[in-house]
Scaffold this motif. Structure first.
Motif, short mmCIF file in Angstrom:
data_model
loop_
_atom_site.label_atom_id
_atom_site.label_comp_id
_atom_site.label_asym_id
_atom_site.label_seq_id
_atom_site.Cartn_x
_atom_site.Cartn_y
_atom_site.Cartn_z
N GLU A 170 9.19 29.79 -25.33
CA GLU A 170 7.71 30.53 -25.92
C GLU A 170 6.65 29.73 -25.07
O GLU A 170 5.99 31.29 -25.17
CB GLU A 170 8.18 30.23 -26.64
CG GLU A 170 9.65 30.58 -27.62
CD GLU A 170 10.10 32.21 -27.12
OE1 GLU A 170 8.43 33.37 -27.70
OE2 GLU A 170 10.67 32.85 -26.37
N ALA A 171 6.89 28.74 -25.08
CA ALA A 171 4.98 28.11 -24.55
C ALA A 171 4.53 28.77 -22.84
O ALA A 171 3.75 29.34 -22.95
CB ALA A 171 4.61 26.87 -24.58
N LYS A 172 6.10 28.76 -22.28
CA LYS A 172 5.00 29.37 -20.50
C LYS A 172 5.59 31.17 -21.49
O LYS A 172 4.36 31.99 -20.62
CB LYS A 172 5.50 29.59 -19.35
CG LYS A 172 6.34 27.75 -19.88
CD LYS A 172 7.28 27.74 -18.40
CE LYS A 172 6.69 26.57 -17.67
NZ LYS A 172 6.30 26.24 -16.93
N LYS A 173 5.95 31.86 -21.84
CA LYS A 173 6.51 33.17 -22.12
C LYS A 173 4.53 33.24 -22.23
O LYS A 173 4.08 34.07 -21.90
CB LYS A 173 6.77 33.65 -23.28
CG LYS A 173 8.77 33.87 -22.76
CD LYS A 173 9.53 34.50 -23.20
CE LYS A 173 11.15 34.90 -22.33
NZ LYS A 173 12.13 34.65 -23.93
N ALA A 174 3.84 32.75 -22.86
CA ALA A 174 2.59 33.45 -24.30
C ALA A 174 2.15 32.32 -23.46
O ALA A 174 0.79 33.66 -22.67
CB ALA A 174 2.61 32.43 -25.54
N SER A 175 2.02 31.64 -22.78
CA SER A 175 1.26 31.58 -21.05
C SER A 175 0.58 33.10 -19.57
O SER A 175 -0.30 33.28 -19.60
CB SER A 175 1.28 30.16 -20.58
OG SER A 175 0.04 29.69 -19.91
N GLU A 176 1.83 33.17 -19.98
CA GLU A 176 2.19 33.93 -18.48
C GLU A 176 1.29 35.36 -18.96
O GLU A 176 0.80 36.29 -18.59
CB GLU A 176 2.70 34.17 -18.32
CG GLU A 176 4.21 33.10 -17.21
CD GLU A 176 5.46 33.48 -16.60
OE1 GLU A 176 6.66 34.68 -16.70
OE2 GLU A 176 5.89 32.39 -16.60
#
Length: 94
Positions: free
Chosen positions: A76-82
């Motif tokens: 989820e953190a990676k998706k939010a960052s992207e």
């Protein structure tokens, strides 16, 4: 089905360290890219493998819940960052 491999996560003062533990038959889940980036796709495959390990665990797999939750949070953190980066780039291009 091959043995389940796993990414191990360790917290340190320098951040999160990811290390890959290969299964006995050396069937790797995936590779970290040349620049060391761990992708969402790779984390998703690790989550799939962990779910298999949880299902097979003699104690019912509850012991793996914190790792499962951590992998979900990392995804989820990676998706939010992207998503944030995409929004920033759209702003530059307008």
């Amino acid at each position: 089905m091959p043995d389940v491999g796993c990414w191990l996560m360790a917290e340190s003062t320098e951040g999160t360290d990811f290390r890959f533990m290969r299964p006995a038959n050396d069937n790797a889940i995936g590779k970290i890219s040349a620049n060391g980036e761990i992708t969402i796709e790779l984390l998703e495959r690790c989550l799939d493998r962990l779910a298999i390990a949880m299902e097979r665990a003699p104690q019912g797999g509850e012991v793996y819940l914190p790792i499962f939750e951590r992998l979900e949070a990392e995804i989820e953190a990676k998706k939010a960052s992207e998503s944030t980066m995409a929004r920033a780039l759209r702003r530059v291009r307008r």
